[in-house]
Scaffold this active site. Sequence first.
Site, PDB file in Angstrom:
ATOM      1  CE  LYS A 116      -3.293  -3.190  -0.344  1.00 17.43           C
ATOM      2  NZ  LYS A 116      -3.620  -2.964  -1.420  1.00 17.43           N
ATOM      3  CE  LYS A 158      -4.888   3.992   6.295  1.00 15.18           C
ATOM      4  NZ  LYS A 158      -5.646   3.856   5.069  1.00 15.18           N
ATOM      5  N   GLY A 164      -7.873  -3.422   2.675  1.00 13.70           N
ATOM      6  CA  GLY A 164      -9.245  -3.924   2.718  1.00 13.70           C
ATOM      7  C   GLY A 164      -9.595  -3.721   4.350  1.00 13.70           C
ATOM      8  N   GLY A 165      -8.891  -2.720   4.743  1.00 11.39           N
ATOM      9  CA  GLY A 165      -9.708  -2.492   6.151  1.00 11.39           C
ATOM     10  C   GLY A 165      -8.499  -3.122   7.303  1.00 11.39           C
ATOM     11  CE  LYS A 201      -6.398  15.506  11.146  1.00  7.62           C
ATOM     12  NZ  LYS A 201      -5.758  16.273  11.839  1.00  7.62           N
ATOM     13  CD  GLU A 275     -10.350   0.121  -1.828  1.00 11.93           C
ATOM     14  OE1 GLU A 275     -10.994  -1.722  -2.295  1.00 11.93           O
ATOM     15  OE2 GLU A 275     -10.011   0.673  -0.672  1.00 11.93           O
ATOM     16  CD  GLU A 287      -6.627  -0.145   0.871  1.00 12.65           C
ATOM     17  OE1 GLU A 287      -6.715  -1.083   0.176  1.00 12.65           O
ATOM     18  OE2 GLU A 287      -5.983  -0.092   1.776  1.00 12.65           O
ATOM     19  NE  ARG A 291     -11.276  -7.361  -4.914  1.00 14.72           N
ATOM     20  CZ  ARG A 291     -10.704  -6.977  -3.670  1.00 14.72           C
ATOM     21  NH1 ARG A 291      -9.191  -6.599  -3.965  1.00 14.72           N
ATOM     22  NH2 ARG A 291     -11.176  -6.147  -3.754  1.00 14.72           N
ATOM     23  CB  VAL A 294     -18.456  -8.058  -4.320  1.00 11.60           C
ATOM     24  CG1 VAL A 294     -19.411  -8.679  -4.357  1.00 11.60           C
ATOM     25  CG2 VAL A 294     -16.925  -9.576  -3.684  1.00 11.60           C
TER      26      VAL A 294
END
Length: 447
Positions: A116, A158, A164-165, A201, A275, A287, A291, A294
């Site tokens: 990331k 992070k 994806g969290g 931040k 994203e 990010e 792929r 969904v």
Amino acid sequence: MIKKVLIANRGEIAVRILRACKDLGIQTVAIHSTADSDAMHVRLADESVCVGPPQPRESYLNIPSVISAACVSGADAIHPGFGFLSENSTFSHMLEEHGLIFIGPKADHIAMMGDKITAKKTFANLGLSTVPGSDGAVTNIQKALKIANEIGYPVLVKAAGGGGGRGMKVAHTEADFAEAYETARREAGVAFGNDSVYLEKYLSNPRHIEFQIMVDKFGNYVHLGERDCSLQRRNQKIWEEALSTVLTDDIRESLGRKVADAAGKLGYLGVGTLEFLYENEKFYFIEMNTRIQVEHPITEMITGVDIVREQILIASGKKLSVTQDEVKFRGHAIECRINAENPETFFPSSGVVSNYHCPGGPGIRVDSALYSGCKVLPYYDSLIAKLIVYANDRNQCLARLQRALNEYVIDGIDTLLPLHLKLASNQDIISGNFDIHFLERFNREAI
Ligand code: MV4
């Protein structure tokens, strides 16, 4: 042109990929675990190969088994779907060495976006704005604390290997920072085998908005607009919409162009999603996913582009079937993820679907591998169906969504259908007034 595709996945996405292959006259090979021999994707494929026991690690994630299945069946390409091996750069690299086509981006780009920190730097250099934070990895607590104080609290730690969290910790004040930093580092080391972390931040009430892009090997590229994926629970999206109610046509056009130009300049190949977090009228790149996602069907509904078909065409060395000028956005689409979960506790549910009736009529699309009598197994992801609704505008779309949800019957297991019915008639959802924390508040207030 690719002649035979092995689909290295299961459930609704395996069925979705099979359908795109059939539309193109391509032969299909399903793989399955011993628990999945009666699954819909196996029934619909031209051939199938059992790749191992129920546990994903021993079947759908078992690289030697999957590659052997492709070799014995004479497939010339593998479509990984999402999850499983879809963002595994080693796998995609190994396929190359076996003379097999990976239907997805180049291995280097998968690896680059998997880190990331590298992804953020790459797109910042290509002109996208990113969340203010550390310049790359922070390597010791003293330096990290100094940078955190400069950024100003709240600060988010992070993990470079996260996404994806996963692997994030918030420090609300300077006093919280050391613990957030050490915990994030330790957890990242265990979870990703990489304890590299960076600082940003913390944006307290953002929306999650993502742009779909596609690039072919001739350097043609387009964006297909955005999706608003703010309605999520523990980083699992539940409800997605296209387009977002927060973008004007002008902003969509300018940000969309910037995003597509960046992917083009990078020499990216295939489909991808960038994203963003959106807060106070500003977009911040966070990010990139390499792929098929969904929620791709809502973009298909409003653009008329079959994104899985494009993936296969791109991998076959063909040109994109649309130019940016030909991409038009029409109407509104909403996807509800129907998970096999308790709608209040979200506890996973498994068992036999004793009765199944799927809604239809104008504007309704259901992507699913369910049938009456099928088994919902405890070994796999709880996503069992996607209800995708399209209409000329958002209000009509919400009305159709209620109609379809009321018609949908999935007996024998718990599903999120009742939750979606509540959401579809919620005043804040109807007004488009939500952010990434909406569902937490909604669940709390429901109890
Ligand atoms: C953030 C954030 C707030 N501020 N970054 C979570 C998923 C991963 N893709 C990035 N995530 C977040 N990054 C900053 N600087 C809040 C989240 C976040 C989130 C983002 C999108 C969708 C759902 C989310 C749920 C919790 C936190």
